[in-house]
Design an enzyme around this catalytic site. Structure first.
Site, PDB file in Angstrom:
ATOM      1  N   PRO A  41       0.820  -1.208   0.000  1.00 22.44           N
ATOM      2  CA  PRO A  41       0.000   0.000   0.000  1.00 22.44           C
ATOM      3  C   PRO A  41       0.859   1.265   0.000  1.00 22.44           C
ATOM      4  O   PRO A  41       1.903   1.322   0.656  1.00 22.44           O
ATOM      5  CB  PRO A  41      -0.791  -0.091   1.298  1.00 22.44           C
ATOM      6  CG  PRO A  41      -0.558  -1.436   1.844  1.00 22.44           C
ATOM      7  CD  PRO A  41       0.676  -1.979   1.210  1.00 22.44           C
ATOM      8  N   ILE A  42       0.378   2.239  -0.741  1.00 23.70           N
ATOM      9  CA  ILE A  42       0.979   3.575  -0.735  1.00 23.70           C
ATOM     10  C   ILE A  42      -0.152   4.551  -0.424  1.00 23.70           C
ATOM     11  O   ILE A  42      -1.134   4.612  -1.159  1.00 23.70           O
ATOM     12  CB  ILE A  42       1.630   3.922  -2.084  1.00 23.70           C
ATOM     13  CG1 ILE A  42       2.707   2.901  -2.429  1.00 23.70           C
ATOM     14  CG2 ILE A  42       2.189   5.346  -2.048  1.00 23.70           C
ATOM     15  CD1 ILE A  42       3.254   3.033  -3.843  1.00 23.70           C
TER      16      ILE A  42
END
Length: 75
Positions: free
Chosen positions: A2-3
């Site tokens: 995830p970013i």
């Protein structure tokens, strides 16, 4: 992996405003990583959190820059 990108206004540039502290940013990094771990089971070691501070005059709301909008709202 995830970013997560968090955009906030750079508050320290406005009269009377307090800048976002390093401690607050660290809390955001930890809190977002913990949330993604709890909700999605993502490993915090694989989570990237990016905090972008935007100058208030570069951010608009209601057809005005944030400083103008805040001034109008405060009376």
């Amino acid at each position: 992996m995830p970013i997560v990108t968090i955009q906030i206004t750079r508050e320290g540039t406005l009269p009377g405003a307090k800048a976002t502290t390093i401690e607050q940013k660290e809390a955001l990094h930890a809190g977002v990583s913990d949330l993604l771990h709890t909700v999605l089971g993502k490993d915090p070691e694989d989570t990237f959190v990016i905090i972008q501070e935007v100058e208030p005059e570069d951010w608009g709301r209601g057809g005005q820059s944030v400083p103008a909008w805040r001034k109008r709202r405060s009376g």
